[in-house]
Design an enzyme around this catalytic site. Sequence first.
Site, PDB file in Angstrom:
ATOM      1  CB  CYS A  76      -0.915  -0.017   1.232  1.00  0.00           C
ATOM      2  SG  CYS A  76      -2.025   1.400   1.272  1.00  0.00           S
ATOM      3  CB  CYS A 128      -1.574   3.953   8.128  1.00  0.00           C
ATOM      4  SG  CYS A 128      -2.635   4.563   6.806  1.00  0.00           S
ATOM      5  CB  CYS A 136      -0.701  -0.143   8.257  1.00  0.00           C
ATOM      6  SG  CYS A 136      -1.534  -1.365   7.233  1.00  0.00           S
ATOM      7  CB  CYS A 180     -15.184  -7.225   7.279  1.00  0.00           C
ATOM      8  SG  CYS A 180     -16.477  -7.053   8.503  1.00  0.00           S
ATOM      9  CB  CYS A 188     -18.330  -4.726   6.164  1.00  0.00           C
ATOM     10  SG  CYS A 188     -17.482  -3.183   6.598  1.00  0.00           S
ATOM     11  CB  CYS A 209     -18.119   0.380   9.317  1.00  0.00           C
ATOM     12  SG  CYS A 209     -17.050  -0.473  10.491  1.00  0.00           S
ATOM     13  NE  ARG A 215     -19.192  -3.382  13.240  1.00  0.00           N
ATOM     14  CZ  ARG A 215     -20.233  -4.200  13.079  1.00  0.00           C
ATOM     15  NH1 ARG A 215     -20.199  -5.426  13.537  1.00  0.00           N
ATOM     16  NH2 ARG A 215     -21.322  -3.785  12.440  1.00  0.00           N
TER      17      ARG A 215
HETATM   18  N1  SAM Z   1      -6.587   0.382   3.125  1.00  0.00           N
HETATM   19  C1  SAM Z   1      -7.855   0.607   3.676  1.00  0.00           C
HETATM   20  C2  SAM Z   1      -7.888   1.822   4.569  1.00  0.00           C
HETATM   21  O1  SAM Z   1      -6.947   2.066   5.307  1.00  0.00           O
HETATM   22  O2  SAM Z   1      -8.884   2.560   4.504  1.00  0.00           O
HETATM   23  C3  SAM Z   1      -8.416  -0.562   4.406  1.00  0.00           C
HETATM   24  C4  SAM Z   1      -7.617  -1.484   5.290  1.00  0.00           C
HETATM   25  S1  SAM Z   1      -7.051  -0.879   6.868  1.00  0.00           S
HETATM   26  C5  SAM Z   1      -6.046  -2.227   7.347  1.00  0.00           C
HETATM   27  C6  SAM Z   1      -8.462  -0.819   7.940  1.00  0.00           C
HETATM   28  C7  SAM Z   1      -8.260  -0.322   9.339  1.00  0.00           C
HETATM   29  O3  SAM Z   1      -7.674  -1.330  10.143  1.00  0.00           O
HETATM   30  C8  SAM Z   1      -7.351   0.882   9.550  1.00  0.00           C
HETATM   31  O4  SAM Z   1      -7.976   2.087   9.274  1.00  0.00           O
HETATM   32  C9  SAM Z   1      -7.010   0.767  11.023  1.00  0.00           C
HETATM   33  O5  SAM Z   1      -7.913   1.494  11.817  1.00  0.00           O
HETATM   34  C10 SAM Z   1      -7.119  -0.735  11.295  1.00  0.00           C
HETATM   35  N2  SAM Z   1      -5.772  -1.292  11.523  1.00  0.00           N
HETATM   36  C11 SAM Z   1      -4.818  -1.467  10.580  1.00  0.00           C
HETATM   37  N3  SAM Z   1      -3.678  -1.958  11.133  1.00  0.00           N
HETATM   38  C12 SAM Z   1      -3.921  -2.077  12.458  1.00  0.00           C
HETATM   39  C13 SAM Z   1      -3.131  -2.514  13.569  1.00  0.00           C
HETATM   40  N4  SAM Z   1      -1.865  -2.875  13.417  1.00  0.00           N
HETATM   41  N5  SAM Z   1      -3.700  -2.531  14.783  1.00  0.00           N
HETATM   42  C14 SAM Z   1      -4.992  -2.140  14.947  1.00  0.00           C
HETATM   43  N6  SAM Z   1      -5.778  -1.716  13.939  1.00  0.00           N
HETATM   44  C15 SAM Z   1      -5.256  -1.675  12.704  1.00  0.00           C
HETATM   45 FE1  SF4 Z   2      -2.768   1.200   3.417  1.00  0.00          FE
HETATM   46 FE2  SF4 Z   2      -2.648   0.072   5.802  1.00  0.00          FE
HETATM   47 FE3  SF4 Z   2      -3.113   2.675   5.618  1.00  0.00          FE
HETATM   48 FE4  SF4 Z   2      -5.019   0.927   4.829  1.00  0.00          FE
HETATM   49  S1  SF4 Z   2      -4.234   1.210   6.897  1.00  0.00           S
HETATM   50  S2  SF4 Z   2      -4.316   2.763   3.760  1.00  0.00           S
HETATM   51  S3  SF4 Z   2      -3.713  -0.723   4.038  1.00  0.00           S
HETATM   52  S4  SF4 Z   2      -1.221   1.617   4.980  1.00  0.00           S
END
Ligand code: SAM
Ligand code: SF4
Length: 327
Positions: free
Chosen positions: A65, A69, A72, A109, A140, A200, A272
């Site tokens: 990606c 973030c 992530c 989901c 979802c 959500c 959730r």
């Molecule tokens: N890429 C898309 C986005 O960010 O909108 C969808 C996938 S992303 C993994 C979905 C959500 O999972 C993130 O916004 C975050 O809140 C949560 N998430 C991701 N990594 C995480 C982690 N290591 N621990 C807890 N929550 C996490």
């Molecule tokens: Fe990409 Fe992870 Fe951020 Fe979703 S949460 S946009 S998968 S870096």
Amino acid sequence: MTTTTLDRRTKPSEAKQAWTYDAARALFELPFADLIFRAQTVHRMHFDPNEVQMSTLLSIKTGGCPEDCGYCSQSAKFETGLKASKLMALEEVKTAAAHAKAGGASRFCMGAAWREPKDRDIDTLVHMISEVKAMGMETCMTLGMLTKTQASRLAEAGLDYYNHNIDTGPEYYGKVITTRTMQDRLDTLENVREAGMAVCCGGIIGMGEERDDRIGMLLTLANLPTPPESVPINALMKVKGTPLGESASIESFEFIRTIASARIMMPTSVVRLSAGRENMSEETQSLCFLAGANSIFIGPKLLTTKNPAKEKDDALWAKLGIRPMDV
Ligand code: SAM
Ligand code: SF4
Ligand code: DTB
């Protein structure tokens, strides 16, 4: 303790009023027993307190990606050792969804590690939605930012919810993500709403933020023109190689307070208890349910990280007398 402002906020018969910072702070700072009692009271007005919705996650497109973030595993900017993959084939999604249903999930989901979907992927996504819906599960997706047209296509396919988190409070947001703003996320949520899907939206606790940031996150959610129908509260899963991989763990009572405040501030939403159960004791999880959480992810994997095994979860449901919620 209870102020008239707080009392007014939790009466569903009255017109929706904006939550103020002071009212939300007062809630967070209630003695623990008072906070849980209020959360349970509100919870019982809208839900069966012994029912929890069982959901299962599937990563339909993993890793690579372009976003940054800081929590992530799937960002291409960090060395997390995760193998990136292309969008999953429809058959593989159907198999995973059937397995989830057989395992007791009523909600499926699907998550993709994209900044946003490409228009050419929408046809495949539409097929995934209709196949999962045909199995009788709530659907979802979380695919990143959406245009109005993309949101409409997913809605027409029957997508029930779109997940897009604000992740944290407005003041801490820039410390976690720099490649897109909170306003970008709010714009996507508006497109989702306009297309007629349920929203959500929640965030992550334990990223080094202050209580004020947790309050700021809940205020942003509760004060949306229509609050999200679904509010995932994740405890950070620390991923090696990410900037937040070495964060200090969130203190469990602070996490439970956040769940209780979310329940009181958004009385009719499904709250959730999302990522992080793997690292929580049975007692912490039970207090989260008492605080008003009424959905969890089941299955050994979230998107890329671990979740409790079915046997462990089943034993906990038996001890607590928890029943799966039908949809
Ligand atoms: N890429 C898309 C986005 O960010 O909108 C969808 C996938 S992303 C993994 C979905 C959500 O999972 C993130 O916004 C975050 O809140 C949560 N998430 C991701 N990594 C995480 C982690 N290591 N621990 C807890 N929550 C996490
Ligand atoms: Fe990409 Fe992870 Fe951020 Fe979703 S949460 S946009 S998968 S870096
Ligand atoms: C959400 O708020 N939590 C889920 C769902 N929305 C998509 C994702 C949790 C992901 C946890 C980290 C991982 O497994 O990669």
